[in-house]
Design an enzyme around this catalytic site. Structure first.
Site, mmCIF file in Angstrom:
data_model
loop_
_atom_site.group_PDB
_atom_site.id
_atom_site.type_symbol
_atom_site.label_atom_id
_atom_site.label_comp_id
_atom_site.label_asym_id
_atom_site.label_seq_id
_atom_site.Cartn_x
_atom_site.Cartn_y
_atom_site.Cartn_z
ATOM 1 N N SER A 1 0.837 -1.193 0.000
ATOM 2 C CA SER A 1 0.000 0.000 0.000
ATOM 3 C C SER A 1 0.873 1.245 0.000
ATOM 4 C CB SER A 1 -0.897 0.021 1.241
ATOM 5 O OG SER A 1 -1.549 1.270 1.393
ATOM 6 N N TYR B 1 -2.860 -0.584 10.389
ATOM 7 C CA TYR B 1 -2.857 -0.902 8.959
ATOM 8 C C TYR B 1 -1.531 -0.483 8.320
ATOM 9 C CZ TYR B 1 -4.257 -0.772 4.020
ATOM 10 O OH TYR B 1 -4.336 -0.956 2.670
#
Length: 676
Positions: A553, A566
């Site tokens: 990501s 996250y």
């Protein structure tokens, strides 16, 4: 008239082809003769409709028929230059075609056109080939059928064989068909129904006679019992990648595993090595399976390391033997050797591994070898199995017509022969990746904790020759091992792993619980580690290199608000890419990553609540979150799952063969996440 002729022919073909007792996949051909008005002369014209080259009787449609003018086809007999030049007649068939379209005429077209019967079937039934390959086949045919079915000695398929069968038909008006030595059967009839009945009479009578007169245990006593089911599958999964790597020496192959009762019985019998060494006989069989299989000679429960060492020895010997076979028979104008690796590997106690350029080809090769086993059993039970000799096999395997057929095949797609394993493949980015890899030719294993979602994507891709759905909780080592085991048993191994499974919980630091932290790290950091570890064992066993791709990501680099768990998990994944690229490079395994951002539409993570939370953080309606993300990028474009899938293909499609340890941003340009 022609409509009913074609309709009846297709119906007959489909019925005969649907029953494996009658013929093998894509084997044999059927025909019908009839009259149609020639659109040019307006005169009635006799035509032949015959299954074209490469089709399958069970699924035959009108487009799979070749349509030829019967007068011109039969006139070819007058200019036939003799058996030494019979290959020239295949090109002559083109001058007999009626109209445009339809399939290319096959080598067996002469058989159907020259036999003076309105309907003709040529089939490859196991029972018929058992008689055709029996040492006393001619005598047995006489004993079983009298003068109702005649014996035609072996001749390579072609124009001369059509001439021979036509002569038998003319001289024996009482006959309903023939047994073709070393090959199969041909039957005929005045009507479509009569022809089908005659074909079935030959098949069923041969099978019944063999069953009634055959001796017990023609393969000898059992010397290797099959391993218990669960042990057998574990053993097959351990050996399959090793075998696949070996048989991919000349070119990469996909595998298929068969442990049916027929196969397990054959590989466990005392005479299996002796009979397997004789090879198959029917041209369709050995064109798919090669002249003979590789036979493993270790005990079913021998240590894996010992078995691997013996496999390597046997594979080297097989390649030397095949090279010698080619050199014994090759002529100056023979096609180049196509590869010396086996297509069939027999393993006592475990079963059979079959291989091909794709899953369907590998599966069909295995089915053909089962046909060959049935043929051997039938021949040995009533006589002695005596297939056509090696020189004749070579003439067909390296036939110029077969070579031309291979050259007409379309160029393989970029990921052909590669097996992809995609975690989180049941939705969102994972689904898009699975679909794209399948389009590019890969066999795809769709792994997801929701088996229903994985099954839906696998069905979207295609049948079991294209995709497999597996239940995979990536946080569980046992579940990951089981999922990869199913992938190996389905396709022979894995080549391309995509660590995509993920989730996100958006909370400020003080609201992030230990459970929030553990869940995200378990799925993404630990899950990626578990999948990479289990997959690397398979990749190393294969020795074919491979790809591991992490879907990380932008947040692995960018410090955004309210996503500490996250972001930290994604940073862990990003560093795993670098660590594994360094560790696995010596095995030819490339490890790369992709950093998406703002994939709102179609994303499982965003649909699961992450979108609403991120929208609240940025103070925009959730419905406008994708547009918000797009406007903050340099390119002002929204990122979709398909864009991430594109990047996966770019990394694995062959053009970046020397790239490892790379992270590709797929974020439309987020300057704060630029790699430095």
């Amino acid at each position: 008239m022609s409509d009913s002729v074609v309709r009846d022919l297709l119906a007959r073909s489909n019925r005969l082809g649907a029953d494996p007792r009658n013929t093998n996949y894509a084997g044999g051909n059927t025909s019908a003769k009839g009259t149609e008005i020639d659109p040019v002369t307006q005169a009635p014209t006799e035509l032949l409709w015959v299954k074209g080259s490469g089709g399958d009787l069970g699924t035959l449609r009108e487009s799979g028929l070749a349509v030829l003018r019967l007068d011109r086809l039969r006139a070819l007999a007058g200019v036939f230059p003799g058996v030494d030049r019979e290959d020239e007649m295949v090109a002559a068939f083109d001058y007999c075609l009626h109209g445009r379209g339809g399939a290319a005429p096959s080598i067996d077209t002469a058989m159907h056109g020259l036999v003076d019967a309105p309907h003709v079937d040529h089939l490859h039934p196991d029972a018929g080939i058992a008689l055709a390959t029996a040492a006393e086949g001619a005598m047995l045919t006489k004993e079983i059928f009298g003068d109702r079915v005649l014996w035609v000695p072996w001749r390579r398929p072609g124009f001369q064989l059509g001439v021979d069968i036509a002569a038998v038909h003319r001289a024996n008006p009482q006959a309903i068909g023939v047994i073709l030595g070393g090959h199969g059967i041909t039957a005929w009839g005045a009507t479509s129904a009569e022809c089908e009945a005659n074909s079935l009479e030959i098949v069923e009578t041969a099978a019944a006679w063999i069953a009634a007169h055959g001796r017990e245990a023609p393969f000898g006593p059992v010397i290797h019992e099959p391993l218990p089911d669960s042990v057998r599958r574990e053993r097959a999964a351990a050996l399959f990648p090793i075998v696949r790597g070996l048989v991919s020496t000349d070119r990469a192959q996909v595998g298929h595993y068969t442990d049916s009762e027929v196969v397990l019985d054959f590989v466990g019998r005392a005479r299996m090595p002796e009979l397997a060494a004789l090879g198959t006989s029917c041209p369709d069989h050995f064109l798919r399976t090669k002249v003979k299989p590789l036979v493993l000679d270790t005990a079913p429960d021998a240590p894996t390391a010992q078995v691997e060492a013996r496999l390597r020895e046997l594979h080297a010997a097989y390649r030397e033997d095949y090279q010698a076979y080619y050199e014994r028979h090759a002529l100056p104008d023979s096609p180049a050797m196509r590869g010396a690796d086996p297509a069939i590997v027999l393993v006592p106690g475990v079963g059979m591994f079959s291989f091909g350029a794709n899953k369907q080809t590998a599966r069909v090769a295995g089915e053909f070898y089962v046909n060959a086993v049935n043929v051997m059993r039938g021949a040995e039970s009533v006589s002695t199995y005596a297939p056509i000799d090696e020189a004749e096999k070579f003439r067909i395997e390296y036939w110029a017509l077969e070579e031309a057929k291979l050259r007409r095949m379309p160029k393989p797609r970029p990921l052909a022969t590669r097996v992809a394993f995609v975690t989180g493949g049941g939705s969102g980015i994972g689904r898009a990746i699975a679909l794209r890899l399948a389009v590019e030719g890969a066999c795809v294993v769709v792994a997801d904790r929701s088996f229903e979602s994985a099954a839906a994507v696998a069905a979207e891709i295609g049948g079991p020759d294209a995709a497999l759905a597996v239940d995979a909780d990536v946080t569980s080592p046992a579940a990951v091992a089981a999922a990869l085991r199913e992938a190996v048993l389905a396709f022979g191994g894995v080549d391309l792993i995509v660590n995509n499974a993920g989730l996100s919980i958006s909370k400020p630091l003080l609201e992030t619980t230990e459970a929030d932290w553990d869940l995200q790290h378990d799925v993404m950091a630990k899950g990626s580690f578990l999948v990479a570890k289990a997959a690397a064992a398979v990749l190393i066993a294969q020795g074919l290199g491979g790809d591991i791709v992490y879907i990380s990501s932008k947040n692995s680099l960018f410090a955004g608000p309210n996503n500490v768990a996250y972001g930290a998990a994604k940073a862990d994944q990003a560093h795993q890419v670098r660590l594994l690229a360094a560790e696995l490079g010596g095995h030819g395994i490339r490890v790369n990553g992709i950093n998406p951002d703002g994939v709102v539409r179609g994303s499982g993570i965003f649909a699961g609540g992450w979108g609403a939370k991120r929208a609240a953080v940025y103070g925009v309606p959730e419905s406008e979150l994708g547009a918000y993300y797009a406007q903050r990028t340099l390119l002002k474009r929204e990122v979709l799952p398909e864009h991430v899938a594109n990047a996966v293909f770019v990394l694995t499609g062959g053009e970046l063969s020397h790239t490892t340890g790379l992270h590709i941003p797929v974020d439309a340009g987020v300057a704060a996440a630029f790699l430095r």
